[in-house]
Write a protein that holds these residues in place. Structure first.
Motif, PDB file in Angstrom:
ATOM      1  N   ARG A 148      73.623  48.878 -45.667  1.00 36.86           N
ATOM      2  CA  ARG A 148      72.709  49.110 -44.490  1.00 36.86           C
ATOM      3  C   ARG A 148      72.066  50.400 -44.889  1.00 36.86           C
ATOM      4  O   ARG A 148      70.854  50.737 -44.908  1.00 36.86           O
ATOM      5  CB  ARG A 148      73.144  49.051 -43.176  1.00 36.86           C
ATOM      6  CG  ARG A 148      72.100  49.060 -42.158  1.00 36.86           C
ATOM      7  CD  ARG A 148      72.671  48.835 -40.768  1.00 36.86           C
ATOM      8  NE  ARG A 148      73.331  47.614 -41.002  1.00 36.86           N
ATOM      9  CZ  ARG A 148      74.762  47.428 -40.730  1.00 36.86           C
ATOM     10  NH1 ARG A 148      75.722  48.609 -40.546  1.00 36.86           N
ATOM     11  NH2 ARG A 148      75.500  46.341 -40.657  1.00 36.86           N
ATOM     12  N   ILE A 151      69.769  50.341 -48.421  1.00 40.38           N
ATOM     13  CA  ILE A 151      68.865  49.904 -48.192  1.00 40.38           C
ATOM     14  C   ILE A 151      67.850  50.443 -47.531  1.00 40.38           C
ATOM     15  O   ILE A 151      66.688  50.556 -47.905  1.00 40.38           O
ATOM     16  CB  ILE A 151      69.000  48.303 -47.831  1.00 40.38           C
ATOM     17  CG1 ILE A 151      69.994  47.423 -48.711  1.00 40.38           C
ATOM     18  CG2 ILE A 151      67.751  47.628 -47.357  1.00 40.38           C
ATOM     19  CD1 ILE A 151      68.996  47.211 -50.270  1.00 40.38           C
ATOM     20  N   SER A 152      68.173  50.890 -46.266  1.00 40.22           N
ATOM     21  CA  SER A 152      67.221  51.792 -45.429  1.00 40.22           C
ATOM     22  C   SER A 152      66.505  52.705 -46.217  1.00 40.22           C
ATOM     23  O   SER A 152      65.388  53.252 -45.945  1.00 40.22           O
ATOM     24  CB  SER A 152      67.982  52.261 -44.396  1.00 40.22           C
ATOM     25  OG  SER A 152      67.160  52.684 -43.373  1.00 40.22           O
ATOM     26  N   TYR A 155      63.904  50.889 -48.505  1.00 36.28           N
ATOM     27  CA  TYR A 155      62.940  50.000 -47.849  1.00 36.28           C
ATOM     28  C   TYR A 155      62.241  50.234 -46.484  1.00 36.28           C
ATOM     29  O   TYR A 155      61.430  49.731 -46.219  1.00 36.28           O
ATOM     30  CB  TYR A 155      63.652  48.464 -47.613  1.00 36.28           C
ATOM     31  CG  TYR A 155      63.840  48.015 -49.045  1.00 36.28           C
ATOM     32  CD1 TYR A 155      62.822  47.421 -50.083  1.00 36.28           C
ATOM     33  CD2 TYR A 155      64.929  48.220 -49.877  1.00 36.28           C
ATOM     34  CE1 TYR A 155      63.098  46.856 -51.284  1.00 36.28           C
ATOM     35  CE2 TYR A 155      65.332  47.495 -51.362  1.00 36.28           C
ATOM     36  CZ  TYR A 155      64.192  46.861 -51.932  1.00 36.28           C
ATOM     37  OH  TYR A 155      64.539  46.352 -53.048  1.00 36.28           O
ATOM     38  N   ASP A 156      63.058  51.122 -45.925  1.00 40.38           N
ATOM     39  CA  ASP A 156      62.572  51.691 -44.544  1.00 40.38           C
ATOM     40  C   ASP A 156      61.858  52.994 -44.722  1.00 40.38           C
ATOM     41  O   ASP A 156      61.790  53.800 -43.849  1.00 40.38           O
ATOM     42  CB  ASP A 156      63.569  51.760 -43.727  1.00 40.38           C
ATOM     43  CG  ASP A 156      64.073  50.446 -42.969  1.00 40.38           C
ATOM     44  OD1 ASP A 156      63.368  49.432 -42.862  1.00 40.38           O
ATOM     45  OD2 ASP A 156      65.272  50.449 -42.483  1.00 40.38           O
ATOM     46  N   THR A 241      67.341  40.356 -43.551  1.00 37.98           N
ATOM     47  CA  THR A 241      67.239  41.622 -44.273  1.00 37.98           C
ATOM     48  C   THR A 241      68.063  42.658 -43.348  1.00 37.98           C
ATOM     49  O   THR A 241      68.420  42.219 -42.321  1.00 37.98           O
ATOM     50  CB  THR A 241      65.909  42.150 -44.208  1.00 37.98           C
ATOM     51  OG1 THR A 241      65.791  43.330 -45.030  1.00 37.98           O
ATOM     52  CG2 THR A 241      65.177  42.317 -42.931  1.00 37.98           C
ATOM     53  N   ALA A 243      67.252  45.948 -43.291  1.00 33.08           N
ATOM     54  CA  ALA A 243      66.168  47.220 -43.549  1.00 33.08           C
ATOM     55  C   ALA A 243      65.346  46.823 -42.135  1.00 33.08           C
ATOM     56  O   ALA A 243      64.753  45.947 -41.979  1.00 33.08           O
ATOM     57  CB  ALA A 243      65.248  47.140 -44.658  1.00 33.08           C
ATOM     58  N   GLN A 246      61.617  47.191 -42.125  1.00 36.07           N
ATOM     59  CA  GLN A 246      60.904  46.126 -42.842  1.00 36.07           C
ATOM     60  C   GLN A 246      60.998  44.807 -41.889  1.00 36.07           C
ATOM     61  O   GLN A 246      59.939  44.148 -41.866  1.00 36.07           O
ATOM     62  CB  GLN A 246      61.844  45.844 -44.127  1.00 36.07           C
ATOM     63  CG  GLN A 246      61.320  44.819 -45.099  1.00 36.07           C
ATOM     64  CD  GLN A 246      62.154  44.918 -46.240  1.00 36.07           C
ATOM     65  OE1 GLN A 246      63.234  44.400 -46.166  1.00 36.07           O
ATOM     66  NE2 GLN A 246      61.645  45.291 -47.397  1.00 36.07           N
TER      67      GLN A 246
END
Length: 428
Positions: A148, A151-152, A155-156, A241, A243, A246
């Motif tokens: 988490r 990815i954040s 993609y965030d 997902t 994110a 996102q």
């Protein structure tokens, strides 16, 4: 002296602490210079540094200029995985006027894809690589909490930023240009990107047999372009997902597309998904899973498939030998762009699915040249839209970071060092 010439760019130390010039080590600096001389013997490019040139590039070949040789060599000698890219972020070097960054990085990538020249350094120097090669840090572990966070971080970053350079479908993976994939990259146009992205989405849905009434799971759904396209066929889609920002934009885009009744977006780890689906789709997510969790990832896909169901996975891949050689190193991309990431090989995907699941994997399509074209379009668009991106609060060092990332990736696909494949997974 070249060291005293101001860099074209100087990052803010408080914002970019990893780019502070490392402490100079004369021995290591000399070693880095020796490596450049060795590489330059057959490199079809020119490196200009301290009024001297290295490489065998001629007129028309790509060229680079080192503004500050001391920090440049120190970075190379301190961290083999990140030093060259960090030197670019710090402004220690730039492509020479008239040289495209992707064209400049191509000869370096070609050395890795050439079987005879794959190693940049002579054997005596390779034996010392452990001195300047770092391992991936433990905090980038891809368990549920780590995934988490990893990815954040990418993609965030900013939905608005991604919207500035992606096409209107907000598809953040290789497009499918067909015969145009190998056309001159100088002709690559943003106007051709949306049609190519839709062609890619349709190719995935066709391979998975998605039709009206199909139950579809989209693992790592991005901004929902594939989920929306599937719903427009009449499918019922669960899109997941991890994110959070996102996911919010994905939900808004689904509503704007008029398919909210057919698509459910969930902020959910792939390991926690339940239910059965006729098609499981996952586009360029395996690169963020991590080697330790590849068996878990493919097992999760198999468990979600209904009897007769199939999965389609689109994956960035590299040659198996290179994956084995680099899987424990900490690269520039892992440090600055995709923490916790690792690119697999087709062989390891087939081995993992055979040994840990009842699935068999078949390559349907290679999209390496298509990805190179996609990346060139993204980079051109990113530069064109930079004033809007800068207005979001991003600085010049961020711009250089993303230009390098997109050009570095483009060179990987152009050289064949990287490929992008669509795989069909069926139960044995």
């Amino acid at each position: 002296m070249t060291d005293l010439i101001p860099a074209v760019h100087q990052p803010v130390a408080e914002t970019w602490p990893t780019l502070v010039a490392p402490r100079s080590n004369p021995v290591r600096r000399a070693g880095a210079l020796a490596a450049i001389r060795f590489i330059g013997k057959d490199l079809p490019a020119t490196i200009t540094m301290d009024n001297r040139t290295y490489g065998r590039g001629g007129t028309g070949d790509p060229a680079m200029r080192v503004h500050r040789s001391g920090p440049f060599l120190d970075r190379l000698s301190q961290d083999a995985g990140s030093g060259f890219g960090e030197a670019y972020l710090a402004g220690d070097w730039d492509p020479a006027p008239g040289t495209d960054l992707g064209d400049l990085l191509l000869p370096f990538a070609q050395r890795f894809s050439d079987e005879e020249k794959r190693q940049l350094l002579p054997k005596w120097a390779q034996s010392l690589r452990w001195l300047v090669t770092r391992s991936q840090p433990g905090e980038q572990e891809n368990d549920r909490a780590g995934s988490r966070q990893n990815i954040s971080r990418h993609y965030d970053l900013s939905n608005a930023m991604f919207s500035e350079f992606l096409d209107p479908t907000l598809t953040y993976s290789a497009a499918y240009f067909g015969e145009r994939a190998t056309a001159d990259l100088a002709t690559a146009s943003y106007d051709e990107l949306t049609a190519a992205q839709l062609a890619k989405l349709d190719a995935i849905l066709d391979a998975a047999g998605v039709r009206s009434g199909s139950r579809v799971l989209d693992i790592g759904c991005g901004w929902a372009s594939l989920a929306i396209r599937a719903a427009q066929r009449g499918a019922w889609v669960t899109a997941i997902t991890i994110a959070s920002q996102q996911a919010l934009l994905a939900q808004r885009r689904i509503a704007d597309s008029g398919v909210s009744d057919r698509v459910q977006v969930a902020l959910r780890d792939y390991r926690d998904q339940i239910g059965e689906f006729d098609a499981v789709l996952s586009v360029e997510m395996i690169e963020a899973v991590g080697e330790k969790y590849w068996p878990v990832y493919f097992d999760a896909i198999e468990r979600r498939l209904a009897p007769g169901g199939v999965a389609v996975v689109q994956a960035i891949v590299m040659p198996h030998e290179r994956m084995l050689a680099t899987r424990n190193t900490f690269t520039w991309v892992q440090k600055y762009i995709f923490p916790g990431g690792l690119i697999p090989s087709v062989k390891v995907i087939k081995d993992v699915t055979t040994e840990h699941t009842g699935l068999q994997a078949q390559v349907l399509r290679h999209l390496g040249p298509d990805y190179a074209r996609t990346l060139r379009i993204w980079r051109n668009r990113f530069v064109d839209q930079w004033p809007n991106i800068a207005a979001l609060g991003f600085d010049e060092t961020f711009k250089r970071m993303w230009e390098f990332y997109l050009a570095y990736s483009e060179a990987g696909f152009r050289s064949g060092y990287l490929d992008d494949v669509q795989l069909l997974l069926t139960k044995r």
